[in-house]
Design an enzyme around this catalytic site. Structure first.
Site, PDB file in Angstrom:
ATOM      1  N   GLY A 229      37.892  44.085  34.571  1.00  0.00           N
ATOM      2  CA  GLY A 229      36.658  44.599  35.152  1.00  0.00           C
ATOM      3  C   GLY A 229      36.673  44.427  36.656  1.00  0.00           C
ATOM      4  O   GLY A 229      37.737  44.347  37.272  1.00  0.00           O
ATOM      5  N   SER A 230      35.482  44.346  37.222  1.00  0.00           N
ATOM      6  CA  SER A 230      35.373  44.342  38.680  1.00  0.00           C
ATOM      7  C   SER A 230      35.696  42.966  39.261  1.00  0.00           C
ATOM      8  O   SER A 230      35.490  41.941  38.603  1.00  0.00           O
ATOM      9  CB  SER A 230      33.957  44.753  39.081  1.00  0.00           C
ATOM     10  N   GLU A 249      42.129  40.974  35.134  1.00  0.00           N
ATOM     11  CA  GLU A 249      42.685  42.280  35.536  1.00  0.00           C
ATOM     12  C   GLU A 249      41.570  43.004  36.280  1.00  0.00           C
ATOM     13  O   GLU A 249      40.637  43.519  35.663  1.00  0.00           O
ATOM     14  CB  GLU A 249      43.105  43.075  34.289  1.00  0.00           C
ATOM     15  N   LEU A 250      41.679  43.037  37.620  1.00  0.00           N
ATOM     16  CA  LEU A 250      40.542  43.495  38.424  1.00  0.00           C
ATOM     17  C   LEU A 250      40.842  44.819  39.136  1.00  0.00           C
ATOM     18  O   LEU A 250      41.800  45.504  38.797  1.00  0.00           O
ATOM     19  CB  LEU A 250      40.149  42.388  39.405  1.00  0.00           C
ATOM     20  N   CYS A 283      41.581  51.957  37.377  1.00  0.00           N
ATOM     21  CA  CYS A 283      41.858  50.839  38.285  1.00  0.00           C
ATOM     22  C   CYS A 283      43.026  51.140  39.224  1.00  0.00           C
ATOM     23  O   CYS A 283      43.100  50.579  40.308  1.00  0.00           O
ATOM     24  CB  CYS A 283      42.105  49.564  37.502  1.00  0.00           C
ATOM     25  N   GLU A 377      36.902  49.258  46.668  1.00  0.00           N
ATOM     26  CA  GLU A 377      37.353  50.104  45.550  1.00  0.00           C
ATOM     27  C   GLU A 377      36.333  51.232  45.356  1.00  0.00           C
ATOM     28  O   GLU A 377      35.165  50.972  45.043  1.00  0.00           O
ATOM     29  CB  GLU A 377      37.441  49.262  44.277  1.00  0.00           C
TER      30      GLU A 377
END
Ligand code: NAP
Length: 481
Positions: A229-230, A249-250, A283, A377
């Site tokens: 996620g963020s 996992e960003l 992502c 992002e």
């Protein structure tokens, strides 16, 4: 797909205490009523996973592999239904939703293979003085109950990237999917139940991240948290999870370098698709492109021309390339970031506006690196194309970022390729491809604010096991004189 959904706890479908309406991001119509798990319901899911962890740890590798094989075949049979579910809940154009289902099948297939080959290694223990006449080896043991928290953008495959390796390694799972995309996770729970997974080994609790998610992250019975996620939520989870094993996992603002010697026509379709697939809500979506000045104008013209051929519309229409953003809030955010870039000198070469909740594919030129579309992002169909004088300058621009997930370079020059491979500060470098390349067995993860740990089935399974060392002392014989 419509109607009232249930929580999946301890192998049973349970009516919840509270419900919320789930709306389609495209039509904004209600598509289902989703349980909003209460504290007691999340507690029941965690307790079930804690009990099932012992059952899972006792299962043989081939039993776990067989369950994952069954999931693979069940999903293959229901692939079209699964794709439509993703298209409706996430507004993912159907072609991309179908591709996600095919990738999910691969992820479960790799998981079943991994279940069969999880192993430790023999250690040369007598390589050190004092280690004589001993044998040593490691084994990999499951961690126990794993908390899996997933984002909206790949609601089926990113769930598979957590549940598949967790089951392969002999763990149990409490899964909290993104509030906007719970249907894919509930669908996956149905597949696992039919595939023969023991009760409690997978529990799906839907509801808010701040409450349900936090309860999972902070409960001591949860031994590991795997989160995609963020960066903002990732940091909060790191703060709240104590000493649990943690995979994060960003996000990223992924970049591509285009050198002076490439064939622009050969790479154009790939560059445009990498920028706008699923509305840029990927992502590793291509957000920044640094093009050598000698070919800059030609690259920009062809990029804009290809972008203008994209079709926007209903995700369920076969012709649609680009549909609605996940929320109105994200439409407004994207438009305000475009406006900020323009105020700071950027030119809008395509898009820049929205039609209802669809942000048109937007190409920005000459963007100030300090503006949000460059340094944050974007997670929207926005790409910037800036001019550079050399590959060295481009590499510096790519690295001038708080993120580092993947980066790409197109070049015919071997020295430039190896220079970029060495200098780019990211988890993965794609030579002669965009940063958006991913298949599901490759190690995948970032540096800097893009996270810690790696997914890709083998690597995720490793993160979800504990290494145990066993040393045998042959000097002791227990032989009585
Ligand atoms: P998000 O807002 O961070 O949400 C991700 C998940 O975290 C959701 O299930 C969310 O629940 C939950 N959550 C929110 N607050 C929480 C808290 N305090 N404690 C525990 N859980 C909490 O991300 P998103 O908007 O769904 O997804 C987009 C982000 O994911 C982007 O930054 C993207 O780059 C990243 N991403 C990374 C990868 C990768 O592999 N590196 C892959 C895909 C996506 P709610 O939905 O209920 O808020």
């Amino acid at each position: 797909m419509s109607g009232r959904k249930k929580l999946f706890i301890d192998g049973r479908w349970l009516e919840a205490l509270n419900y919320e309406n789930l709306k389609s991001p495209y039509s904004e119509e209600t598509i289902a009523e989703i349980p909003h798990a209460a504290i007691e319901e999340t507690e029941a899911a965690i307790a079930a996973a804690d009990r099932a962890a012992k059952v899972m740890a006792e299962m043989t590798c081939h039993q776990r592999a067989e369950i994952l094989d069954n999931v693979t075949s069940l999903l293959a049979k229901r692939a079209e239904e699964a794709a439509r579910l993703i298209a409706v809940e996430a507004a993912k154009p159907l072609a991309m939703a179908r591709a996600e289902v095919q990738r999910t099948i691969m992820t479960y297939k790799f998981s079943s293979e991994e279940a069969r080959r999880i192993h430790g290694e023999q250690i040369a223990i007598d390589a050190a003085p004092g280690g004589e006449n001993r044998t040593a080896y490691t084994i990999r043991e499951p961690l126990g109950a794993v908390g899996a928290i997933t984002p909206f953008n790949f609601p089926m495959n990113l769930v598979a990237h957590k549940v598949g390796p967790a089951i392969a390694a002999g763990n149990s799972v409490v899964l909290k999917p993104a509030s906007q995309t719970p249907l894919s996770s509930l669908f996956a729970a149905g597949l696992f139940a039919e595939a023969g997974l023991p009760a409690g080994a997978l529990n799906v609790v839907t509801g808010s991240g701040k409450t349900v998610g936090d309860q999972i992250v902070t409960d001591p019975r949860i031994k590991a948290v795997t989160f995609t996620g963020s960066p903002e939520v990732g940091k909060e989870i790191r703060r709240r999870s104590g000493l649990k094993r943690l995979t994060l996992e960003l996000g990223s603002n992924s970049a591509l370098i285009v050198d002076r010697d490439v064939d622009i026509d050969e790479i154009m379709a790939r560059c445009v698709a990498s920028s706008f697939s699923f509305q840029g809500q990927v992502c590793i979506s291509l957000q920044r492109i640094y093009v050598h000045e000698e070919i800059y104008d030609e690259f920009v013209n062809k990029f804009v021309e290809t972008t203008q051929k994209l079709t926007v519309g209903d995700p369920l229409d076969e012709r649609t390339d680009l549909s609605a953003m996940i929320s109105r809030k994200d439409v407004e955010r994207a438009l305000s970031w475009i406006a900020e870039a323009k105020q700071n000198g950027a030119a809008i070469a395509a898009g820049g506006t929205a039609e209802r909740n669809i942000v048109l594919p937007t190409v920005l030129l000459g963007v100030d690196p300090k503006t949000k579309v460059s340094c944050q992002e974007a997670f929207a169909p926005i790409v910037l194309i800036n001019k550079v004088k050399s590959v060295e300058e481009a590499v510096n621009d790519v690295n001038d970022s708080r993120f580092g997930l993947q980066a790409g370079i197109y070049t015919a020059n071997m020295h430039h390729a190896f220079y970029a491979a060495k200098k780019l500060q990211v988890g993965g470098v794609m030579l002669n491809d965009t940063p958006s390349f991913r298949v599901d067995q490759m190690p995948y993860g970032g540096v800097k604010d893009s996270g810690t740990g790696r997914e890709g089935v083998k690597y995720a399974a490793q993160e979800m096991t504990e290494m145990k060392l066993i040393v045998i002392n042959h000097n002791i014989t227990h032989a009585r004189p």
